[in-house]
Design a protein around this motif. Structure first.
Motif, short mmCIF file in Angstrom:
data_model
loop_
_atom_site.label_atom_id
_atom_site.label_comp_id
_atom_site.label_asym_id
_atom_site.label_seq_id
_atom_site.Cartn_x
_atom_site.Cartn_y
_atom_site.Cartn_z
N ARG B 2 -39.65 4.14 54.34
CA ARG B 2 -39.03 4.95 53.62
C ARG B 2 -39.18 6.40 54.23
O ARG B 2 -38.20 7.43 54.34
CB ARG B 2 -39.70 4.95 52.23
N ARG B 5 -37.05 7.37 56.82
CA ARG B 5 -35.64 7.58 56.47
C ARG B 5 -35.42 8.83 56.06
O ARG B 5 -34.56 9.57 56.15
CB ARG B 5 -35.21 6.30 55.48
N ASN B 6 -36.53 9.42 55.07
CA ASN B 6 -36.27 10.74 54.51
C ASN B 6 -36.49 11.63 55.64
O ASN B 6 -36.03 12.63 55.72
CB ASN B 6 -37.61 11.01 53.53
N ALA B 320 -32.93 7.41 45.06
CA ALA B 320 -33.96 8.06 45.59
C ALA B 320 -35.00 8.68 44.35
O ALA B 320 -34.57 9.06 43.41
CB ALA B 320 -33.39 9.42 46.04
N ARG B 321 -36.22 8.44 45.05
CA ARG B 321 -37.32 8.71 43.93
C ARG B 321 -37.44 10.35 43.99
O ARG B 321 -37.13 10.86 45.07
CB ARG B 321 -38.63 8.16 44.30
N GLN B 328 -37.70 14.84 51.63
CA GLN B 328 -36.81 15.39 52.46
C GLN B 328 -36.75 16.78 52.72
O GLN B 328 -36.85 17.56 53.67
CB GLN B 328 -35.61 14.91 51.79
#
Ligand SMILES: Nc1ncnc2c1ncn2[C@@H]1O[C@H](COP(=O)(O)OP(=O)(O)OP(=O)(O)O)[C@@H](O)[C@H]1O
Ligand SMILES: [Mg+2]
Lengths: 243, 402
Positions: B2, B5-6, B320-321, B328
């Protein structure tokens, strides 16, 4: 147990110091596999109802139970997961990421998935292809027409194989041919995969695709009826309808 | 993963929001750029001084006594007519002292036919050559006899020799130093320019006695170089000489010394001290500019988040959390800051090289500025990015999408 259960839901917005009650004491159950359309005049509160059903915001009063879980008690982290895995949104205002290619917009929800299917890209391409956007995959929203953007949002809502699709005016910007294609997609998902579809629309013709039609007016449910004109071609899942 | 990806989304964000990225990097570019230049100048100056020390011809067993009070090469006023040949004789009488070379010094114009140049002319004793261990490539060095008879003979360094004679043989030619004619008797071996551009070959040597009677017209010395029997005796000998000179010069116990020592350690210490002073200034300047850069980043990020709430809302809708959004934006801020750091370092390096090339300031490029830039910009990105990032994450999807 219903998939969606609203118990005396109210939603009040404060605007310019005034309290505006947009939803008034709404109670409603929707079962898994249902195909419901919501109609009503502009400003009736349809989109607001959708934000609550989609766990995008909490009601001011009342309880919302989604798939057995009381949303108010669920952590934000868990809600994020629910939105990611269980719900596919199609927004009236599209809500695409600006400057990002259509294909990447479609695949965006996968960024936040626990498991990313290996064939994600092929699937995204296939969905885009199917709704007639195969030649527009690398275009950004700014380079697409309203109808094309709308189709991208639909492709995005389908990418994670959601249990529920919450679609706000999914055909609002489409010509009749493309509109029919989209509705065929929803019909097929409901019929073959048992996806629960909740469709907000102004168009009575579109609403007729659903087996159940909910009419909202001034934040209240005005009527909740079976669709007598439900098309013969549609053979829904065995059980359907409100208790 | 994850987090990767961010990270990728953050990179894309930086690329998409070019205007903001540019503004944000600007502050960091200025901060890191000036830091790089200042460090390079500091290092360059230090290198230059160290290079000078190496060329003063100090071994571990030697030091110099200069006339006049003050510190090292910097005279703080007072008489320079304090050091005499009697002082030198007294120093030479000390049992720990091996050699003393008294010295006079004057910058003079030297002329041969139509050619002329300006060089440092030193009046020294014949022992100078032993002390400096400097070879003669042609001719001879002057002897005690030349000294006694105050002979007008001169040994040329290679720089003045080339200027006056080119490729021709200078030995036995007569040149004019000021108004006095000297016979060239020897040529010093060429040492070549040092790294910092100091020319050790730009000198000429004449007997001290000749210098006193013909050039400076005085018997006071400019300085004297002292070599002791072994390096461990330097401290004590300096103290002994201090006693002798104070007595010879009739200084009252409260008066300052009217002479000063130049030692390799003294110079080193001075260099370190000035480097420290420089460092303090450097830290101040760069802290201020980096702080400003950081605040600029923070404010632009806050503004950019206002522009991008919509994007945040969309991401939140699709799963998205809060932590994804925080990550991000934090990554974005670190990227921007690092980008500024890299550009700043490059610009700083370019400036440093230009300064060196065009002789504006001595600079030296070391690895420290790179490390500093990397650490500083990462820290700034984190420190000033965290608040905007968290603010972005706290919005509910419904609010963000409005
Ligand atoms: N965040 C908000 N703050 C204040 N008022 C709001 C807010 N969101 C919606 N409203 C008001 O709530 C009412 C219902 O809005 P909603 O968007 O749910 O209507 P709708 O039924 O979807 O209308 P349409 O068919 O035009 O999309 C409107 O009067 C709107 O102005
Ligand atoms: Mg609406």
């Amino acid at each position: 147990m219903s998939l969606i259960e609203l118990r005396s839901i109210s939603k009040t917005y404060k605007s310019a110091g005034l309290d505006v009650e947009v939803l008034k004491d709404i109670s409603l159950r929707i079962e898994e596999g249902e195909y419901v359309s919501i109609i009503g005049p502009s400003g009736a509160g349809k989109s607001t109802l959708m934000t609550i059903m989609g766990c995008l915001g909490l009601p001011t009063k009342g309880t919302y139970i989604l798939d057995g879980e009381e949303v108010e008690r669920v952590s934000d982290r868990e809600l994020s997961r629910i939105r990611n895995e269980k719900i596919g949104f199609v927004f009236q205002a599209f809500h695409l990421l600006p400057g990002v290619k259509a294909i990447d917009n479609v695949m965006m929800p996968l960024l936040y998935s626990r498991k990313v299917p290996k064939d994600a890209r092929q699937r995204a391409e296939a969905v885009l292809d199917k709704i007639g956007l195969g030649h527009r995959m690398t275009h950004t929203p700014g380079q697409l027409s309203g109808g094309e953007q709308q189709r991208v949002t639909i492709a995005r809502s389908l990418i994670n194989n959601p249990k529920i699709i919450l679609a706000d005016e999914p055909t609002g910007n489409l010509d009749s041919k493309n509109g029919v294609e989209i509705m065929k997609t929803f019909d097929r998902l409901n019929r073959e995969e048992g996806t629960t579809i909740i469709l907000i629309t102004h168009d009575r013709e579109v609403a007729r695709h659903a087996k159940r039609i909910l009419t909202i007016k001034d934040g209240e449910i005005e009527s909740d009826q079976w669709n007598e004109n439900f098309q013969k071609s549609q053979t829904g899942p065995a059980r359907s309808g409100a208790e | 993963m994850r987090i990767f990806r961010n990270l990728k989304q953050a990179l894309r964000g930086v690329a998409l929001n070019k205007g903001n990225t540019f503004l944000m990097t600007l502050g960091i570019i200025v901060g890191i750029g000036s830091l790089t230049v200042i460090v390079a100048i500091g290092e360059g100056t230090k290198a230059k001084v160290l290079d000078r020390i190496a060329n003063l011809g100090f071994g571990p067993d030697s030091f110099s006594v200069y006339a006049g009070s003050g510190r090292l090469f910097f005279r703080s006023g007072g008489r320079t007519t304090s050091l005499t040949l009697e002082d030198v004789d007294d120093i030479r009488a000390l049992p720990t002292v091996r050699l003393v070379i008294p010295r006079q010094r004057k910058r003079m114009r030297i002329i041969y036919k139509k050619e002329f140049t300006t060089t440092r002319v030193y009046g020294v004793t014949p022992e100078w050559q032993i002390a400096r261990n400097w070879d003669i490539t042609d001719g001879i060095f002057f002897s005690d006899r030349h000294m006694e008879r105050k002979r007008r003979v001169i040994v040329l360094g290679s720089t003045p020799a080339k200027k006056l004679f080119g490729d021709k043989d200078p030995i036995d030619k007569m040149i004019r130093v000021g108004n006095v004619f000297f016979r060239v008797i020897g040529l010093l071996e060429e040492k070549g320019l040092t790294e910092s551009g100091y020319d050790p070959d730009d000198r000429s040597l004449i007997p001290l006695t000749t210098s006193m009677s013909r050039l400076t017209h005085q018997t006071y010395l400019h300085s004297a170089k002292v070599m002791v029997m072994n390096p461990s005796l330097v401290e004590n000998t300096m103290e002994d000489i201090r006693q002798i000179l104070r007595e010879n010069h009739n200084l009252s116990p409260l008066a300052d010394d009217d002479f000063r020592y130049v030692t390799p350690e003294g110079i080193m210490q001075w260099v370190t001290e000035s480097a420290q002073a420089m460092n303090r200034m450097l830290i101040l300047i760069s802290t201020v500019s980096l702080l400003v850069g950081g605040i600029v980043i923070m404010n632009i990020l806050l503004v950019s988040i206002r522009e991008r709430v919509h994007e945040i809302g969309i991401r939140r809708c699709f799963g998205a959390r809060r932590s994804d959004i925080t990550q991000q934006f934090l990554f974005e801020s670190v990227f921007v800051s690092l980008l500024g750091g890299i550009l700043g370092t490059l610009i700083g390096l370019t400036l440093s090289i230009i300064f060196q090339r065009f002789d504006i300031l001595p600079t030296k490029i070391t690895w420290e500025p790179f490390a500093l830039a990397f650490v500083f910009s990462t820290v700034i990105g984190l420190v000033f990015g965290i608040q905007p990032a968290r603010k972005a994450a706290m919005l509910s999807p419904e609010e963000a999408l409005r």
